[in-house]
Design an enzyme around this catalytic site. Structure first.
Site, PDB file in Angstrom:
ATOM      1  N   ASP A 116       0.865  -1.176   0.000  1.00  0.00           N
ATOM      2  CA  ASP A 116       0.000   0.000   0.000  1.00  0.00           C
ATOM      3  C   ASP A 116       0.913   1.241   0.000  1.00  0.00           C
ATOM      4  OD1 ASP A 116      -1.919   1.901   0.536  1.00  0.00           O
ATOM      5  OD2 ASP A 116      -2.742   0.944   2.306  1.00  0.00           O
ATOM      6  N   PHE A 127     -10.107  -0.119  -0.256  1.00  0.00           N
ATOM      7  CA  PHE A 127      -9.835  -1.181   0.702  1.00  0.00           C
ATOM      8  C   PHE A 127     -10.456  -2.489   0.212  1.00  0.00           C
ATOM      9  CE2 PHE A 127     -10.385  -3.694   4.535  1.00  0.00           C
ATOM     10  CZ  PHE A 127      -9.125  -3.581   5.103  1.00  0.00           C
TER      11      PHE A 127
HETATM   12  P1  5GP Z   1       1.890  -0.559   3.764  1.00  0.00           P
HETATM   13  O1  5GP Z   1       2.933  -0.564   4.824  1.00  0.00           O
HETATM   14  O2  5GP Z   1       2.411  -0.914   2.392  1.00  0.00           O
HETATM   15  O3  5GP Z   1       1.125   0.733   3.746  1.00  0.00           O
HETATM   16  O4  5GP Z   1       0.807  -1.611   4.187  1.00  0.00           O
HETATM   17  C1  5GP Z   1       0.914  -2.926   3.923  1.00  0.00           C
HETATM   18  C2  5GP Z   1      -0.046  -3.731   4.745  1.00  0.00           C
HETATM   19  O5  5GP Z   1      -1.267  -3.010   4.950  1.00  0.00           O
HETATM   20  C3  5GP Z   1      -0.449  -4.996   4.030  1.00  0.00           C
HETATM   21  O6  5GP Z   1       0.444  -6.045   4.297  1.00  0.00           O
HETATM   22  C4  5GP Z   1      -1.838  -5.236   4.583  1.00  0.00           C
HETATM   23  O7  5GP Z   1      -1.752  -5.930   5.801  1.00  0.00           O
HETATM   24  C5  5GP Z   1      -2.371  -3.866   4.844  1.00  0.00           C
HETATM   25  N1  5GP Z   1      -3.271  -3.358   3.764  1.00  0.00           N
HETATM   26  C6  5GP Z   1      -3.031  -2.336   2.914  1.00  0.00           C
HETATM   27  N2  5GP Z   1      -4.068  -2.143   2.075  1.00  0.00           N
HETATM   28  C7  5GP Z   1      -4.996  -3.066   2.403  1.00  0.00           C
HETATM   29  C8  5GP Z   1      -6.292  -3.397   1.878  1.00  0.00           C
HETATM   30  O8  5GP Z   1      -6.835  -2.802   0.938  1.00  0.00           O
HETATM   31  N3  5GP Z   1      -6.947  -4.424   2.491  1.00  0.00           N
HETATM   32  C9  5GP Z   1      -6.405  -5.124   3.531  1.00  0.00           C
HETATM   33  N4  5GP Z   1      -7.132  -6.104   4.037  1.00  0.00           N
HETATM   34  N5  5GP Z   1      -5.187  -4.858   4.039  1.00  0.00           N
HETATM   35  C10 5GP Z   1      -4.488  -3.841   3.478  1.00  0.00           C
END
Ligand code: 5GP
Ligand code: MG
Length: 178
Positions: free
Chosen positions: A106, A155
């Protein structure tokens, strides 16, 4: 349109099992072609990647080694991006080709932290294989070697991904209904 409810939110079907399978197979053949001979260690990031990893690894055309680890906590529908430690990695990765198997990138902060922790353990090569990437949300520079889908900043749940710990068992991917 197929709608499911997970806790207090509604989600609509975004990707069927068949569509996911197609891309997972494609990724598996890319990985097989690139590094089959390098005896890679697949490092699966729990919990979100468990279904993706099970499908991806079974599509590889070589017997592989897999291990599981946990790095981040994620609450509600916004990423906390706070990685504290890497739990459960007992393998010595020095000199190894490591493939990180992640459900979704993300902001990229989680992956960035994870790469830093792993780099200190002197692997020969680290590659990132992510089921989803939200390119418009990336806040750090990352090499993402393998990815199944680029998606918008909505999401999603299902196929291993949760909303507040529920919905991981939905066979397809569902997108939040605003
Ligand atoms: P980042 O550190 O890249 O912002 O976040 C990564 C983590 O956020 C992913 O491993 C996941 O656990 C969570 N995450 C980010 N976007 C989503 C989403 O759309 N749905 C879900 N269920 N988890 C997400
Ligand atoms: Mg994850």
């Amino acid at each position: 349109m197929e709608i499911v409810e997970v806790k207090d939110k509604k989600f609509s079907l975004f990707l069927s099992q068949d569509k996911i399978k197609e891309q997972v197979k494609r990724m598996a053949s890319e990985i097989s072609a690139d590094i089959a001979g390098k005896h890679p260690l697949f490092l699966v990031i729990l919990n979100g990647s468990f279904i993706f990893a099970a499908d991806l690894l079974r599509e590889l055309d070589f017997p592989c080694e897999v291990t599981f680890t946990r790095v981040a906590s994620y609450e509600g529908t916004t990423s906390t991006g706070k990685v504290k430690e890497l739990i459960g990695l007992n393998e010595n990765i020095e000199g190894r080709t490591v493939v990180i198997v992640e459900d979704i990138i993300d902001s990229g902060v989680t992956m960035c932290e994870l790469l830093k922790i792993l780099a200190k353990k002197n692997p020969a090569d680290i590659r990132v294989a992510s089921l989803f990437v939200k390119p418009d949300n990336l806040k750090v520079e990352l090499d993402i070697h393998y990815r199944c889908f680029n998606i918008a900043n909505d999401f999603i749940v299902g196929y291993g991904l949760d909303y507040d710990q529920e919905g991981r068992n939905l066979p397809g991917i569902y997108k939040i209904v605003e």
